[in-house]
Design a protein around this motif. Sequence first.
Motif, PDB file in Angstrom:
ATOM      1  N   GLU A 119       0.833  -1.215   0.000  1.00  0.00           N
ATOM      2  CA  GLU A 119       0.000   0.000   0.000  1.00  0.00           C
ATOM      3  C   GLU A 119       0.861   1.257   0.000  1.00  0.00           C
ATOM      4  OE1 GLU A 119      -3.290   0.448  -0.299  1.00  0.00           O
ATOM      5  OE2 GLU A 119      -3.368  -1.695  -0.686  1.00  0.00           O
ATOM      6  N   ARG A 120       1.996   1.199   0.692  1.00  0.00           N
ATOM      7  CA  ARG A 120       2.863   2.392   0.753  1.00  0.00           C
ATOM      8  C   ARG A 120       3.630   2.584  -0.563  1.00  0.00           C
ATOM      9  NH1 ARG A 120       3.073   0.328   6.176  1.00  0.00           N
ATOM     10  NH2 ARG A 120       5.163  -0.555   6.013  1.00  0.00           N
ATOM     11  N   VAL A 121       3.945   1.500  -1.251  1.00  0.00           N
ATOM     12  CA  VAL A 121       4.573   1.624  -2.580  1.00  0.00           C
ATOM     13  C   VAL A 121       3.556   2.209  -3.557  1.00  0.00           C
ATOM     14  CG1 VAL A 121       5.658   0.393  -4.509  1.00  0.00           C
ATOM     15  CG2 VAL A 121       6.086  -0.375  -2.158  1.00  0.00           C
ATOM     16  N   LYS A 122       2.322   1.763  -3.407  1.00  0.00           N
ATOM     17  CA  LYS A 122       1.229   2.206  -4.291  1.00  0.00           C
ATOM     18  C   LYS A 122       1.158   3.735  -4.369  1.00  0.00           C
ATOM     19  CE  LYS A 122      -3.757   1.424  -4.465  1.00  0.00           C
ATOM     20  NZ  LYS A 122      -4.867   0.777  -3.746  1.00  0.00           N
ATOM     21  N   LEU A 123       1.426   4.402  -3.236  1.00  0.00           N
ATOM     22  CA  LEU A 123       1.348   5.867  -3.178  1.00  0.00           C
ATOM     23  C   LEU A 123       2.407   6.528  -4.065  1.00  0.00           C
ATOM     24  CD1 LEU A 123       0.861   6.271   0.687  1.00  0.00           C
ATOM     25  CD2 LEU A 123      -0.898   6.401  -1.110  1.00  0.00           C
ATOM     26  N   ASP A 149       2.127   5.765 -10.478  1.00  0.00           N
ATOM     27  CA  ASP A 149       1.054   6.396 -11.246  1.00  0.00           C
ATOM     28  C   ASP A 149       0.046   5.318 -11.635  1.00  0.00           C
ATOM     29  OD1 ASP A 149       2.271   8.923 -11.231  1.00  0.00           O
ATOM     30  OD2 ASP A 149       3.601   8.308 -12.865  1.00  0.00           O
ATOM     31  N   ASP A 150      -1.202   5.699 -11.704  1.00  0.00           N
ATOM     32  CA  ASP A 150      -2.301   4.815 -12.139  1.00  0.00           C
ATOM     33  C   ASP A 150      -2.276   3.434 -11.484  1.00  0.00           C
ATOM     34  OD1 ASP A 150      -2.935   6.895 -13.948  1.00  0.00           O
ATOM     35  OD2 ASP A 150      -1.401   6.130 -15.312  1.00  0.00           O
ATOM     36  N   PRO A 151      -2.123   3.365 -10.144  1.00  0.00           N
ATOM     37  CA  PRO A 151      -2.082   2.036  -9.521  1.00  0.00           C
ATOM     38  C   PRO A 151      -3.429   1.317  -9.570  1.00  0.00           C
ATOM     39  CG  PRO A 151      -2.171   3.741  -7.838  1.00  0.00           C
ATOM     40  CD  PRO A 151      -2.087   4.459  -9.166  1.00  0.00           C
ATOM     41  N   VAL A 152      -3.352   0.011  -9.800  1.00  0.00           N
ATOM     42  CA  VAL A 152      -4.571  -0.815  -9.838  1.00  0.00           C
ATOM     43  C   VAL A 152      -4.362  -1.998  -8.901  1.00  0.00           C
ATOM     44  CG1 VAL A 152      -6.057  -2.249 -11.304  1.00  0.00           C
ATOM     45  CG2 VAL A 152      -4.941  -0.230 -12.269  1.00  0.00           C
ATOM     46  N   ASP A 153      -5.300  -2.196  -7.978  1.00  0.00           N
ATOM     47  CA  ASP A 153      -5.236  -3.378  -7.104  1.00  0.00           C
ATOM     48  C   ASP A 153      -5.510  -4.610  -7.947  1.00  0.00           C
ATOM     49  OD1 ASP A 153      -4.821  -1.873  -4.815  1.00  0.00           O
ATOM     50  OD2 ASP A 153      -6.963  -1.636  -4.436  1.00  0.00           O
ATOM     51  N   LEU A 154      -4.667  -5.641  -7.771  1.00  0.00           N
ATOM     52  CA  LEU A 154      -4.866  -6.848  -8.564  1.00  0.00           C
ATOM     53  C   LEU A 154      -5.470  -7.978  -7.733  1.00  0.00           C
ATOM     54  CD1 LEU A 154      -1.638  -6.937 -10.768  1.00  0.00           C
ATOM     55  CD2 LEU A 154      -3.901  -6.134 -11.399  1.00  0.00           C
ATOM     56  N   ALA A 155      -4.726  -8.477  -6.744  1.00  0.00           N
ATOM     57  CA  ALA A 155      -5.185  -9.647  -5.994  1.00  0.00           C
ATOM     58  C   ALA A 155      -4.680  -9.573  -4.562  1.00  0.00           C
ATOM     59  CB  ALA A 155      -4.664 -10.923  -6.659  1.00  0.00           C
ATOM     60  N   PHE A 156      -5.330 -10.310  -3.679  1.00  0.00           N
ATOM     61  CA  PHE A 156      -4.841 -10.464  -2.301  1.00  0.00           C
ATOM     62  C   PHE A 156      -5.263 -11.852  -1.853  1.00  0.00           C
ATOM     63  CE2 PHE A 156      -4.404  -8.092   2.060  1.00  0.00           C
ATOM     64  CZ  PHE A 156      -3.404  -9.000   2.427  1.00  0.00           C
ATOM     65  N   ASN A 157      -4.363 -12.809  -2.075  1.00  0.00           N
ATOM     66  CA  ASN A 157      -4.624 -14.193  -1.698  1.00  0.00           C
ATOM     67  C   ASN A 157      -3.534 -14.634  -0.725  1.00  0.00           C
ATOM     68  OD1 ASN A 157      -5.911 -16.808  -1.961  1.00  0.00           O
ATOM     69  ND2 ASN A 157      -4.060 -17.447  -3.051  1.00  0.00           N
ATOM     70  N   ARG A 158      -3.889 -15.179   0.414  1.00  0.00           N
ATOM     71  CA  ARG A 158      -2.926 -15.527   1.473  1.00  0.00           C
ATOM     72  C   ARG A 158      -2.046 -14.310   1.759  1.00  0.00           C
ATOM     73  NH1 ARG A 158      -1.909 -21.288   2.167  1.00  0.00           N
ATOM     74  NH2 ARG A 158      -3.360 -22.469   0.884  1.00  0.00           N
ATOM     75  N   GLU A 159      -0.671 -14.479   1.688  1.00  0.00           N
ATOM     76  CA  GLU A 159       0.225 -13.347   1.968  1.00  0.00           C
ATOM     77  C   GLU A 159       0.532 -12.510   0.727  1.00  0.00           C
ATOM     78  OE1 GLU A 159       0.787 -16.775   1.822  1.00  0.00           O
ATOM     79  OE2 GLU A 159       2.640 -16.984   2.976  1.00  0.00           O
ATOM     80  N   TYR A 160      -0.036 -12.903  -0.420  1.00  0.00           N
ATOM     81  CA  TYR A 160       0.344 -12.273  -1.686  1.00  0.00           C
ATOM     82  C   TYR A 160      -0.628 -11.169  -2.096  1.00  0.00           C
ATOM     83  CZ  TYR A 160       3.029 -16.607  -1.805  1.00  0.00           C
ATOM     84  OH  TYR A 160       3.856 -17.647  -1.486  1.00  0.00           O
ATOM     85  N   LEU A 201      -0.553  -3.209  -9.605  1.00  0.00           N
ATOM     86  CA  LEU A 201       0.152  -2.884 -10.855  1.00  0.00           C
ATOM     87  C   LEU A 201       0.066  -1.384 -11.058  1.00  0.00           C
ATOM     88  CD1 LEU A 201       1.487  -4.102 -13.451  1.00  0.00           C
ATOM     89  CD2 LEU A 201      -0.799  -4.108 -14.460  1.00  0.00           C
ATOM     90  N   GLY A 202       1.190  -0.767 -11.430  1.00  0.00           N
ATOM     91  CA  GLY A 202       1.175   0.673 -11.680  1.00  0.00           C
ATOM     92  C   GLY A 202       2.269   1.026 -12.652  1.00  0.00           C
ATOM     93  N   THR A 203       2.499   2.333 -12.818  1.00  0.00           N
ATOM     94  CA  THR A 203       3.625   2.751 -13.662  1.00  0.00           C
ATOM     95  C   THR A 203       4.494   3.726 -12.886  1.00  0.00           C
ATOM     96  OG1 THR A 203       2.407   4.589 -14.649  1.00  0.00           O
ATOM     97  CG2 THR A 203       2.328   2.509 -15.823  1.00  0.00           C
ATOM     98  N   TYR A 204       5.772   3.740 -13.263  1.00  0.00           N
ATOM     99  CA  TYR A 204       6.732   4.671 -12.677  1.00  0.00           C
ATOM    100  C   TYR A 204       7.506   5.279 -13.846  1.00  0.00           C
ATOM    101  CZ  TYR A 204      10.797   6.429 -10.186  1.00  0.00           C
ATOM    102  OH  TYR A 204      11.791   7.240  -9.700  1.00  0.00           O
ATOM    103  N   GLN A 205       7.386   6.571 -14.037  1.00  0.00           N
ATOM    104  CA  GLN A 205       7.985   7.261 -15.182  1.00  0.00           C
ATOM    105  C   GLN A 205       7.701   6.510 -16.482  1.00  0.00           C
ATOM    106  OE1 GLN A 205      12.047   8.435 -14.342  1.00  0.00           O
ATOM    107  NE2 GLN A 205      11.475   9.300 -12.367  1.00  0.00           N
ATOM    108  N   GLN A 260      10.922   4.610   2.574  1.00  0.00           N
ATOM    109  CA  GLN A 260      10.722   5.476   1.398  1.00  0.00           C
ATOM    110  C   GLN A 260      11.956   5.439   0.501  1.00  0.00           C
ATOM    111  OE1 GLN A 260       7.854   7.602   0.539  1.00  0.00           O
ATOM    112  NE2 GLN A 260       7.067   5.999   1.855  1.00  0.00           N
ATOM    113  N   ASN A 261      13.121   5.520   1.133  1.00  0.00           N
ATOM    114  CA  ASN A 261      14.373   5.513   0.366  1.00  0.00           C
ATOM    115  C   ASN A 261      14.539   4.219  -0.431  1.00  0.00           C
ATOM    116  OD1 ASN A 261      15.038   8.029   1.340  1.00  0.00           O
ATOM    117  ND2 ASN A 261      16.490   7.282   2.888  1.00  0.00           N
ATOM    118  N   GLN A 262      14.255   3.081   0.208  1.00  0.00           N
ATOM    119  CA  GLN A 262      14.479   1.805  -0.490  1.00  0.00           C
ATOM    120  C   GLN A 262      13.501   1.645  -1.659  1.00  0.00           C
ATOM    121  OE1 GLN A 262      11.900  -0.920   2.615  1.00  0.00           O
ATOM    122  NE2 GLN A 262      13.764  -1.844   1.914  1.00  0.00           N
ATOM    123  N   ILE A 263      12.269   2.146  -1.483  1.00  0.00           N
ATOM    124  CA  ILE A 263      11.286   2.023  -2.571  1.00  0.00           C
ATOM    125  C   ILE A 263      11.720   2.874  -3.766  1.00  0.00           C
ATOM    126  CG2 ILE A 263       8.887   2.466  -3.250  1.00  0.00           C
ATOM    127  CD1 ILE A 263       8.129   2.054  -0.225  1.00  0.00           C
TER     128      ILE A 263
END
Length: 251
Positions: free
Chosen positions: A30-34, A37-48, A52-56, A231-234
């Motif tokens: 969720e924090r990477v999602k922020l 650009d144009d993030p879309v939630d795909l799935a949430f099954n077990r721990e996964y 999907l989004g875009t970066y530059q 934030q830095n590592q992302i």
Amino acid sequence: MEQTLQAHIQLPADLDVKYALLPGDPARVERVKLLLDDPVDLAFNREYKSVLGTYQGMKVLVISSGIGGPSTAIAIEELTRIGIEGIIRIGSCGSLHPAVHLGDVIIATAAVRDDGASKAYVDSAYPAVADLDLLIYLRSIAETERIPHRLGIVRSHDSFYTAREEQLTAYWSGNGIIGSDMETATLFVVGALRGLKTASLLNVVVGPDEGMEEGVRQFVSGEAATKQGEQNQIKLALSAFHAWHQAKGGE
Ligand SMILES: O=P(O)(O)O[C@H]1O[C@H](CO)[C@@H](O)[C@H]1O
Ligand SMILES: O=c1cc[nH]c(=O)[nH]1
């Protein structure tokens, strides 16, 4: 025709994405999602949990691995099947080095294989190493962006609460290992066996003289230095993928 989904990550093979960020914790997705650009939630099954989004302009997938080697190996296998070519883990870790502090980002060059999952794949003599091209991009970007970081070997382990944890930490620290997590070795070994480029960026959440449990507790409650480290590592991971993408001509 309906697309078959991968059994665990529950993703189809037609996402047309080559790069994946792999945090352990689903909440980190969720924090990477922020930052996408144009993030879309795909799935949430077990721990996964996946987004999907875009970066530059570059497509990127974020998916959590859960804790430890087995669930990480499953994620790597299924990501390979849907066309992923590079994975950068964005994890948390403990420091095993006096000069590696809270919020620093460890760029793992290799990992001690104290996990069980990688041994299920190949003899322990096989090395767990990061991809050299990604390492070069990561080091150069970390220097340019002045991100507090250190390159070195980490140890990936399977236990957290045995009576030997302090002893093990002291042993590996005494042998030059700079950090410890639970997934990097599996990622490097399984990724290499499957022909992927992999790297691991670890935000230090347990200081060199701190207990593992207390450090992780502070991180979860939002300690400032470790929040910044995340934030830095992302940003570092996204920039390295972008540099690689550009080097390939944006393909
Ligand atoms: O924060 P993540 O990425 O899950 O990484 C670390 O945190 C978990 C242990 O607290 C283990 O998964 C370890 O590798
Ligand atoms: O030593 C440590 C500290 C935090 N998280 C880990 O996985 N290991």
